[in-house]
Design a protein around this motif. Structure first.
Motif, PDB file in Angstrom:
ATOM      1  N   VAL A   1       1.597  -3.248  -5.154  1.00  0.00           N
ATOM      2  CA  VAL A   1       1.541  -4.362  -4.203  1.00  0.00           C
ATOM      3  C   VAL A   1       2.736  -4.335  -3.259  1.00  0.00           C
ATOM      4  O   VAL A   1       2.777  -5.054  -2.264  1.00  0.00           O
ATOM      5  CB  VAL A   1       1.466  -5.709  -4.963  1.00  0.00           C
ATOM      6  N   SER A   2       3.722  -3.475  -3.517  1.00  0.00           N
ATOM      7  CA  SER A   2       5.016  -3.558  -2.830  1.00  0.00           C
ATOM      8  C   SER A   2       5.342  -2.358  -1.948  1.00  0.00           C
ATOM      9  O   SER A   2       6.499  -1.971  -1.843  1.00  0.00           O
ATOM     10  CB  SER A   2       6.128  -3.760  -3.874  1.00  0.00           C
ATOM     11  N   HIS A   3       4.351  -1.775  -1.306  1.00  0.00           N
ATOM     12  CA  HIS A   3       4.634  -0.630  -0.439  1.00  0.00           C
ATOM     13  C   HIS A   3       3.568  -0.543   0.644  1.00  0.00           C
ATOM     14  O   HIS A   3       2.507  -1.160   0.557  1.00  0.00           O
ATOM     15  CB  HIS A   3       4.657   0.672  -1.240  1.00  0.00           C
ATOM     16  N   ARG A   4       3.839   0.267   1.680  1.00  0.00           N
ATOM     17  CA  ARG A   4       2.840   0.638   2.692  1.00  0.00           C
ATOM     18  C   ARG A   4       3.002   2.119   2.997  1.00  0.00           C
ATOM     19  O   ARG A   4       3.064   2.526   4.146  1.00  0.00           O
ATOM     20  CB  ARG A   4       3.013  -0.185   3.970  1.00  0.00           C
ATOM     21  N   SER A   5       3.078   2.939   1.960  1.00  0.00           N
ATOM     22  CA  SER A   5       3.336   4.363   2.106  1.00  0.00           C
ATOM     23  C   SER A   5       2.205   5.171   1.494  1.00  0.00           C
ATOM     24  O   SER A   5       1.855   4.976   0.321  1.00  0.00           O
ATOM     25  CB  SER A   5       4.660   4.728   1.414  1.00  0.00           C
ATOM     26  N   ARG A   6       1.639   6.100   2.279  1.00  0.00           N
ATOM     27  CA  ARG A   6       0.597   6.971   1.730  1.00  0.00           C
ATOM     28  C   ARG A   6       1.177   7.873   0.650  1.00  0.00           C
ATOM     29  O   ARG A   6       0.525   8.140  -0.363  1.00  0.00           O
ATOM     30  CB  ARG A   6      -0.034   7.825   2.837  1.00  0.00           C
ATOM     31  N   ASN A   7       2.405   8.333   0.846  1.00  0.00           N
ATOM     32  CA  ASN A   7       3.058   9.179  -0.158  1.00  0.00           C
ATOM     33  C   ASN A   7       3.155   8.448  -1.493  1.00  0.00           C
ATOM     34  O   ASN A   7       2.889   9.012  -2.555  1.00  0.00           O
ATOM     35  CB  ASN A   7       4.447   9.577   0.333  1.00  0.00           C
ATOM     36  N   THR A   8       3.537   7.161  -1.449  1.00  0.00           N
ATOM     37  CA  THR A   8       3.631   6.349  -2.669  1.00  0.00           C
ATOM     38  C   THR A   8       2.266   6.161  -3.300  1.00  0.00           C
ATOM     39  O   THR A   8       2.093   6.290  -4.515  1.00  0.00           O
ATOM     40  CB  THR A   8       4.260   4.987  -2.348  1.00  0.00           C
TER      41      THR A   8
ATOM     42  N   ALA B   1       7.504  -8.728 -17.921  1.00  0.00           N
ATOM     43  CA  ALA B   1       8.495  -7.706 -17.585  1.00  0.00           C
ATOM     44  C   ALA B   1       9.318  -8.078 -16.359  1.00  0.00           C
ATOM     45  O   ALA B   1      10.470  -7.656 -16.225  1.00  0.00           O
ATOM     46  CB  ALA B   1       7.791  -6.361 -17.355  1.00  0.00           C
ATOM     47  N   GLY B   2       8.729  -8.883 -15.472  1.00  0.00           N
ATOM     48  CA  GLY B   2       9.386  -9.188 -14.214  1.00  0.00           C
ATOM     49  C   GLY B   2       9.240  -8.035 -13.237  1.00  0.00           C
ATOM     50  O   GLY B   2       8.851  -6.913 -13.610  1.00  0.00           O
ATOM     51  N   TYR B   3       9.543  -8.289 -11.973  1.00  0.00           N
ATOM     52  CA  TYR B   3       9.329  -7.279 -10.942  1.00  0.00           C
ATOM     53  C   TYR B   3      10.143  -6.021 -11.212  1.00  0.00           C
ATOM     54  O   TYR B   3       9.619  -4.905 -11.166  1.00  0.00           O
ATOM     55  CB  TYR B   3       9.686  -7.867  -9.571  1.00  0.00           C
ATOM     56  N   GLU B   4      11.426  -6.161 -11.496  1.00  0.00           N
ATOM     57  CA  GLU B   4      12.278  -4.987 -11.728  1.00  0.00           C
ATOM     58  C   GLU B   4      11.868  -4.242 -12.984  1.00  0.00           C
ATOM     59  O   GLU B   4      11.834  -3.008 -13.022  1.00  0.00           O
ATOM     60  CB  GLU B   4      13.752  -5.411 -11.816  1.00  0.00           C
ATOM     61  N   GLY B   5      11.543  -4.995 -14.034  1.00  0.00           N
ATOM     62  CA  GLY B   5      11.115  -4.363 -15.282  1.00  0.00           C
ATOM     63  C   GLY B   5       9.827  -3.582 -15.117  1.00  0.00           C
ATOM     64  O   GLY B   5       9.664  -2.487 -15.680  1.00  0.00           O
ATOM     65  N   PHE B   6       8.902  -4.126 -14.308  1.00  0.00           N
ATOM     66  CA  PHE B   6       7.643  -3.427 -14.077  1.00  0.00           C
ATOM     67  C   PHE B   6       7.881  -2.145 -13.289  1.00  0.00           C
ATOM     68  O   PHE B   6       7.240  -1.121 -13.545  1.00  0.00           O
ATOM     69  CB  PHE B   6       6.671  -4.333 -13.323  1.00  0.00           C
ATOM     70  N   ASN B   7       8.809  -2.195 -12.341  1.00  0.00           N
ATOM     71  CA  ASN B   7       9.125  -0.994 -11.568  1.00  0.00           C
ATOM     72  C   ASN B   7       9.720   0.104 -12.439  1.00  0.00           C
ATOM     73  O   ASN B   7       9.553   1.284 -12.156  1.00  0.00           O
ATOM     74  CB  ASN B   7      10.097  -1.341 -10.436  1.00  0.00           C
ATOM     75  N   GLU B   8      10.422  -0.292 -13.496  1.00  0.00           N
ATOM     76  CA  GLU B   8      11.010   0.689 -14.405  1.00  0.00           C
ATOM     77  C   GLU B   8       9.957   1.296 -15.322  1.00  0.00           C
ATOM     78  O   GLU B   8      10.048   2.463 -15.703  1.00  0.00           O
ATOM     79  CB  GLU B   8      12.109   0.029 -15.243  1.00  0.00           C
TER      80      GLU B   8
END
Length: 537
Positions: free
Chosen positions: A67-74, A198-205
């Motif tokens: 939900v947190s990007h606008r990158s085709r690479n991602t 997890a929270g946003y940062e925890g989910f990213n990890e």
């Protein structure tokens, strides 16, 4: 160092493949340099070196949260961890994925039925609340506890999402929006319960999805390691075979240089490279056991004109610049002919493309006449800004403007978008591109050329175009949408807010032991059906 010099020269017209100035000897020397290039590729002990597939990416992901990007690479990476409500097959047709089906209950209301038995990587069942949570994060910029999503622009018409039981999701739009199922293929679903815990940062990890691969590890800026998810539901029947991923480990390795990527491919340290520049294809083909695959363009290349400049407000000047540049020759000389000349920014495989609208012809005499009529200020130096990706195109434009007696200078900037637009911007021409993986013209025309467009760097305004685009987004009739799009193309062509360029074919290099890999027209790289055969090296 020699390899980097070769790369640097490649971007500044040192050789032209189309003119046969790049000799076989040069290619052989470059290939030899590639063979000497070193790159650290040692896999962690947890990775099965005999059943891993390595994909090179040029830059790290922006986020592990879909939900947190606008990158085709991602998205290329995340598409293997997360699934969406819908997907697209190899012919770009929309098919169910996490949804088993959908229907319109009215022109502005849709019901999506979820597939039962789908599990997240932590064992939790997928339910309607997960879909509602995900989509509300996208459409609601003030969603509590999480950063605002940059993907809201993809779903502007959506005004409400709610669950009706555990396996039905209701989506309401502000007006009829036929593209909703297509656009939902771009938004992967996250688990509500786990993400809140997890929270946003925890989910990213440690991200968790429903996709064919689960997250196994990451070294930021170096690589992302995924492991096949044994309890994967197998994917939709419309995208056979329905199965768990046969390859145990998928490794996305960050390698910014294409030369280093090709070196890894040659040594067997990499299996897939994508978006290879066309001028490096002869080098790749010197590697045995490597195949080149391609898909038609999903990206338009062009050079936007800064219409805040007094002389560029005149349509005669803008048309003259289009006649001044021989785009066909640029494609042949700089891109080995691997691109299709465009009459506007519409790609040939998009909805409503008008094949009868011919591109501007290369006609320097007409260009000179139009410039004289418009009292063009020949003494002024035009600044052409570009990023590294479109430098060859910018160089070509520079060459032809010089031939016409127009002073100009090319400047390379880091980003794919200008830092400033309008009267205070330093650039007169910005050579860039825009991807349109949905192949629906709305997704390039709306941001690039409408008055409300978030990426309308030229400042082009057409009341008629804006009115038509408002209508086309609310029209369910395919024939009427086609009619609207044909008119839009004519408005863009006549207004000439940019030097229209080309649609580049997209190339992939794949080692011969990779089977069942089919590049998608959407530009995504989904790997759950791919097989990796054992090879002797």
């Amino acid at each position: 160092m020699l390899v980097r010099v070769a790369l640097r020269l490649r971007g500044r017209e040192t050789y032209r493949i189309g003119e046969q100035c790049l000799s076989i000897l040069f290619l052989e020397c470059l290939f030899f340099l590639i063979s000497l290039t070193a790159y650290a590729t040692e896999a962690p002990d947890t990775v099965d070196k005999n059943n891993r597939l390595v994909i090179c990416i040029q830059e790290d992901v922006e986020s592990m949260d879909p939900v947190s990007h606008r990158s085709r690479n991602t998205q290329i990476v995340l598409k293997n961890i997360f699934d969406s409500l819908t997907a697209r097959d190899v012919n770009n047709r929309v098919v169910p994925q996490l949804a088993s089906g959908w229907r319109n209950t009215s022109d502005t209301e849709w019901e999506f039925t979820l597939r039962k038995g789908v599990r997240f990587h932590n064992g939790d069942n997928l339910t309607a609340s997960d879909v509602v949570f995900t989509l509300n994060r996208v459409i609601n910029p003030s969603f509590t506890g999480f950063p605002s999503s940059p993907r809201k622009g993809l779903f502007v018409p959506v005004k409400e999402v709610h669950a009706m039981g555990d396996y039905t999701v209701v989506i309401k739009t502000a007006y009829p929006w036929p593209n909703l199922p297509l656009m939902l293929s771009l938004q992967e679903i996250v688990p509500e319960k786990h993400m809140k815990e997890a929270g946003y940062e925890g989910f990213n990890e440690k991200p968790i999805g429903t996709g064919p691969y689960k997250f196994a590890g990451r070294k930021k800026g170096v690589e992302i390691i995924l492991e096949s998810f044994n309890d994967y539901y197998g994917g939709p029947p419309e995208l056979p075979p329905v199965q768990a991923a046969p390859v145990k480990h998928l490794v996305f390795r960050v390698v910014p240089s294409y030369i280093e990527q090709i070196s890894m491919l040659k040594k067997g340290d990499c299996n897939i490279i994508f978006n290879i520049p066309s001028d490096l294809i002869p080098v790749v083909r010197m590697s045995k056991d490597v195949a080149i695959q391609s898909i038609p363009a999903t990206r338009s290349v062009f050079a936007e004109l800064n219409l805040s400049r007094p002389y560029l407000k005149d349509e005669r000047v803008r048309r003259a610049l289009n006649h001044a540049v021989d785009v066909e020759t640029i494609i042949k000389q700089k891109f080995m002919g691997k691109g299709q000349r465009l009459s506007t920014i519409f790609l040939p495989n998009t909805t409503g493309f008008d094949p009868g609208l011919a591109a501007y012809t290369y006609d320097p005499q007409t260009a000179k006449r139009l410039l004289i009529e418009a009292n063009f200020p020949y003494g002024q130096t035009i600044l052409i800004y570009t990023n590294q990706s479109e430098l060859l195109f910018a160089d070509g434009i520079s060459l032809y403007l010089t031939k016409l007696g127009i002073k100009n200078r090319v400047k390379v900037v880091r980003d794919a978008r200008p830092d400033m637009i309008g009267a205070n911007a330093p650039w007169d021409i910005f050579a860039g591109s825009w991807g349109n993986s949905t192949l629906d013209p709305v997704d390039i025309i709306d941001p690039k050329l409408t008055g409300r467009g978030s990426a309308n760097y030229s400042g082009f305004i057409s009341d008629e175009l804006d009115m038509i685009m408002e209508k086309v987004q609310k029209t369910m009739s395919p024939s009427l949408r086609k009619e609207y799009f044909e008119r839009v193309q004519r408005i863009i062509f006549d207004g000439a807010p940019m030097i229209f360029g080309y649609g580049p074919a997209e190339f992939y290099a794949v080692t011969s032991n990779v089977k069942n890999f089919h590049p998608s027209l959407s530009g995504m790289v989904e790997m759950h059906d791919v097989i990796l055969e054992e090879t002797e090296r």
